[in-house]
Write an enzyme that holds these catalytic residues in place. Structure first.
Site, PDB file in Angstrom:
ATOM      1  N   LYS A  33     -92.512 -20.987 -17.723  1.00 39.64           N
ATOM      2  CA  LYS A  33     -92.852 -22.390 -17.478  1.00 39.64           C
ATOM      3  C   LYS A  33     -94.300 -22.519 -17.011  1.00 39.64           C
ATOM      4  CE  LYS A  33     -90.416 -24.749 -14.177  1.00 39.64           C
ATOM      5  NZ  LYS A  33     -91.308 -25.436 -13.237  1.00 39.64           N
TER       6      LYS A  33
ATOM      7  N   LYS B 218     -89.615 -28.079  -2.443  1.00 39.61           N
ATOM      8  CA  LYS B 218     -89.501 -27.793  -3.885  1.00 39.61           C
ATOM      9  C   LYS B 218     -88.723 -28.939  -4.547  1.00 39.61           C
ATOM     10  CE  LYS B 218     -91.800 -23.991  -4.011  1.00 39.61           C
ATOM     11  NZ  LYS B 218     -93.100 -24.007  -4.680  1.00 39.61           N
TER      12      LYS B 218
ATOM     13  N   ARG C 262     -84.770 -26.573  -0.805  1.00 35.20           N
ATOM     14  CA  ARG C 262     -83.947 -25.455  -1.297  1.00 35.20           C
ATOM     15  C   ARG C 262     -83.352 -24.599  -0.192  1.00 35.20           C
ATOM     16  NH1 ARG C 262     -87.246 -23.784  -6.707  1.00 35.20           N
ATOM     17  NH2 ARG C 262     -86.315 -25.392  -8.030  1.00 35.20           N
TER      18      ARG C 262
ATOM     19  N   ARG D 140     -99.923 -24.292 -18.441  1.00 30.75           N
ATOM     20  CA  ARG D 140    -101.361 -23.989 -18.449  1.00 30.75           C
ATOM     21  C   ARG D 140    -101.904 -23.888 -19.864  1.00 30.75           C
ATOM     22  NH1 ARG D 140     -99.015 -22.571 -13.813  1.00 30.75           N
ATOM     23  NH2 ARG D 140    -100.224 -22.188 -11.904  1.00 30.75           N
TER      24      ARG D 140
ATOM     25  N   GLY E 218     -93.648 -30.757 -10.544  1.00 32.69           N
ATOM     26  CA  GLY E 218     -94.677 -30.598  -9.521  1.00 32.69           C
ATOM     27  C   GLY E 218     -95.915 -29.909 -10.059  1.00 32.69           C
TER      28      GLY E 218
ATOM     29  N   ASP F  54     -89.375 -19.005  -6.416  1.00 32.89           N
ATOM     30  CA  ASP F  54     -88.408 -19.795  -7.183  1.00 32.89           C
ATOM     31  C   ASP F  54     -87.060 -19.090  -7.352  1.00 32.89           C
ATOM     32  OD1 ASP F  54     -90.298 -21.780  -7.446  1.00 32.89           O
ATOM     33  OD2 ASP F  54     -90.993 -21.096  -9.403  1.00 32.89           O
TER      34      ASP F  54
ATOM     35  N   ARG G 278     -92.236 -35.615  -3.185  1.00 31.97           N
ATOM     36  CA  ARG G 278     -92.887 -34.315  -2.898  1.00 31.97           C
ATOM     37  C   ARG G 278     -94.340 -34.520  -2.457  1.00 31.97           C
ATOM     38  NH1 ARG G 278     -91.442 -30.067  -7.416  1.00 31.97           N
ATOM     39  NH2 ARG G 278     -92.359 -28.684  -5.846  1.00 31.97           N
TER      40      ARG G 278
HETATM   41  C1  S3P Z   1     -95.916 -22.849  -9.856  1.00 25.79           C
HETATM   42  C2  S3P Z   1     -96.174 -22.484  -8.566  1.00 25.79           C
HETATM   43  C3  S3P Z   1     -95.148 -22.446  -7.507  1.00 25.79           C
HETATM   44  C4  S3P Z   1     -93.735 -22.481  -8.078  1.00 25.79           C
HETATM   45  C5  S3P Z   1     -93.608 -23.504  -9.170  1.00 25.79           C
HETATM   46  C6  S3P Z   1     -94.561 -23.203 -10.310  1.00 25.79           C
HETATM   47  C7  S3P Z   1     -97.041 -22.860 -10.824  1.00 25.79           C
HETATM   48  O1  S3P Z   1     -95.344 -23.555  -6.660  1.00 25.79           O
HETATM   49  O2  S3P Z   1     -92.793 -22.745  -7.071  1.00 25.79           O
HETATM   50  O3  S3P Z   1     -92.283 -23.518  -9.682  1.00 25.79           O
HETATM   51  O4  S3P Z   1     -96.785 -22.899 -12.049  1.00 25.79           O
HETATM   52  O5  S3P Z   1     -98.195 -22.827 -10.380  1.00 25.79           O
HETATM   53  P1  S3P Z   1     -96.395 -23.487  -5.425  1.00 25.79           P
HETATM   54  O6  S3P Z   1     -97.632 -22.951  -5.964  1.00 25.79           O
HETATM   55  O7  S3P Z   1     -96.596 -24.870  -4.952  1.00 25.79           O
HETATM   56  O8  S3P Z   1     -95.733 -22.605  -4.420  1.00 25.79           O
END
Ligand code: S3P
Length: 430
Positions: free
Chosen positions: A21, A344, A348, A26, A93, A317, A121
């Site tokens: 993901k 999250k 969680r 990205r 997020g 995660d 969030r």
């Molecule tokens: C992610 C970073 C993590 C992760 C999220 C995906 C990313 O969050 O929990 O599922 O793709 O950069 P945080 O960087 O806020 O911890």
């Protein structure tokens, strides 16, 4: 509402779980501000990643979805245009926080929102540094929560930011905004978070310098490459079958082409300490990321462990499903330094502890984690998913070993990261 009762079945066979993901997000973001053509193979077509793709279409990117790949014809980092409408990022997020970094450097007005979970969030973690760089960012409750309004600037200011959190989303948002200034840009984290943004920026030709826990942008901040990006399988999705196989008698699964980036493999270190029967074979590289195949077998005599500190960002995660694993291990597992879990897709810590207790586990909630006393038989019961995809998958896997059924609400949320989860599970069930 769905009811699962899989006791007596085992997991057997092989699977290539869906693509990563983080890397899928990205790949769309960086290709859209690149000057050149990018072919993305094995893009994850989950709701979160499709929301990123849709956002860049609304920002004027030229993205063509073909049957088995995506072609992005990038026209450079100044090519985006003011969106005609509010951009809705659903549950994601990563999308809202990383796109905010790019929009900070766009001299136009945009509004970003999401579903009822995303709108709760915190966004101040990115809004504060992006404002320091010169962007105007507004949000609910004094600028903290979405919808976010962003009025960016063509030329931002530099920043030397000491991030209070080990968060790849915060680090990435600042690095992406840093593409829109010539001044010094650096981010220092308290522990190393996933580094996919750094790796992919480099692949596009941007100078990224790493010195310990500090990441800096160098002189070249243009993305100018024709590339093919192939996205490997997501270890965060593989985690459900890793744990499923470890706790279910007679199971053995082979999970193929899983990303093994060291900032993501905390779960493998943890299961090793617990004495899990597994191997990583066929290590190789795909698009600048190490991958391998993981063979996992049922392990009846797992031991408890302690998880905390710098290890947390490398398995953040996976904690809900690791907590399930701990219920089947001898002794007391302590998970600490994980207060980030509170913000999250759901809280969680609460959603894992409450639901594990609901199905009969012995778990104590800590402000920054939990304590799990293992080897309690799980009886089953009602699970509230809080709309969180990873909670749904964790407790579906739990139903492989519960005496009675597990009843879970809002199971459709799995499509956030793993749309074919139930089909893949069925494929492995014997
Ligand atoms: C992610 C970073 C993590 C992760 C999220 C995906 C990313 O969050 O929990 O599922 O793709 O950069 P945080 O960087 O806020 O911890």
């Amino acid at each position: 509402m769905a009811v699962f009762h899989l006791k007596g079945k085992k997991l057997k066979g092989e699977l290539r779980v869906p693509s990563d993901k983080s890397i899928s997000h990205r790949s769309i973001m960086l290709s859209s501000i690149n000057r050149g053509e990018v072919i993305i193979k094995n893009f994850l077509p989950s709701e979160d990643c499709l929301n990123t793709l849709k956002a860049f279409l609304e920002l004027g990117a030229d993205i063509e979805k073909r049957s088995d790949e995506i072609l992005v014809r990038g026209r450079g980092k100044r090519s985006l245009k003011e969106p005609f409408n509010v951009i809705d990022l659903g549950n994601s997020g990563t999308s809202i926080r990383l796109i905010s970094g790019i929009l900070a450097g766009q001299p136009f007005y945009s509004v970003l929102t999401g579903d009822k979970y995303l709108r709760r969030r915190p966004m101040d973690r990115i809004a504060v540094p992006l404002r320091m760089m010169g962007a105007q960012i507004y949000g609910r409750e004094g600028g903290k929560y979405p919808p976010l309004t962003i009025i960016g600037k063509e030329k931002l200011k530099g920043i030397k930011y000491k991030s209070p959190k080990a968060s790849a989303q915060v680090k990435s948002s600042i690095l992406l905004a840093g593409l829109f200034t010539d001044e010094e840009v650096e981010v220092t984290e308290p522990a190393k978070s996933r580094d996919h943004t750094e790796r992919m920026l480099r692949a596009f030709g941007v100078d990224v310098i790493e010195e310990g826990l500090t990441v800096k942008l160098g002189k070249n901040r243009e993305l100018e490459k024709d590339l093919e990006i192939s996205v490997p399988a997501d270890i965060s999705s593989a985690a459900f079958f890793i744990v499923g196989a470890l706790i279910t008698p007679d199971s053995e699964v082979l999970l193929k082409e899983v990303i093994l980036n060291p900032t993501r493999t905390g779960i493998l270190k943890v299961i090793k300490r617990m004495g899990a029967d597994f191997e990583v074979v066929n290590r190789r590289e795909t698009s600048g990321e190490e991958v391998g195949d993981i063979v996992v077998r049922y392990t009846p005599n797992l031991k408890a462990t302690e998880i905390g500190g710098e290890e947390i960002p490398t398995l953040i995660d996976e904690i809900p499903v690791i907590a399930l694993l701990a219920t089947q291990s001898e002794g007391k597992t302590v998970i600490k330094d994980a207060s980030e879990l509170r913000v999250k897709e759901s809280d969680r810590i609460k959603s894992t502890v409450t639901n594990l207790r609901n199905i009969g586990a012995d778990v104590e909630e800590l402000p920054d984690g939990m304590v799990i006393r293992g080897k309690t038989p799980l009886k089953g019961g009602k699970v509230c998913s809080f709309g969180d995809h990873r909670i749904v998958m964790t407790f579906t896997v739990a139903s492989l070993i519960t005496e009675g059924p597990v009843e879970i609400d809002e199971v459709e949320s799995v499509s956030t990261s793993y749309p074919g989860f139930f089909d893949d599970l069925k494929k492995l069930l014997r």
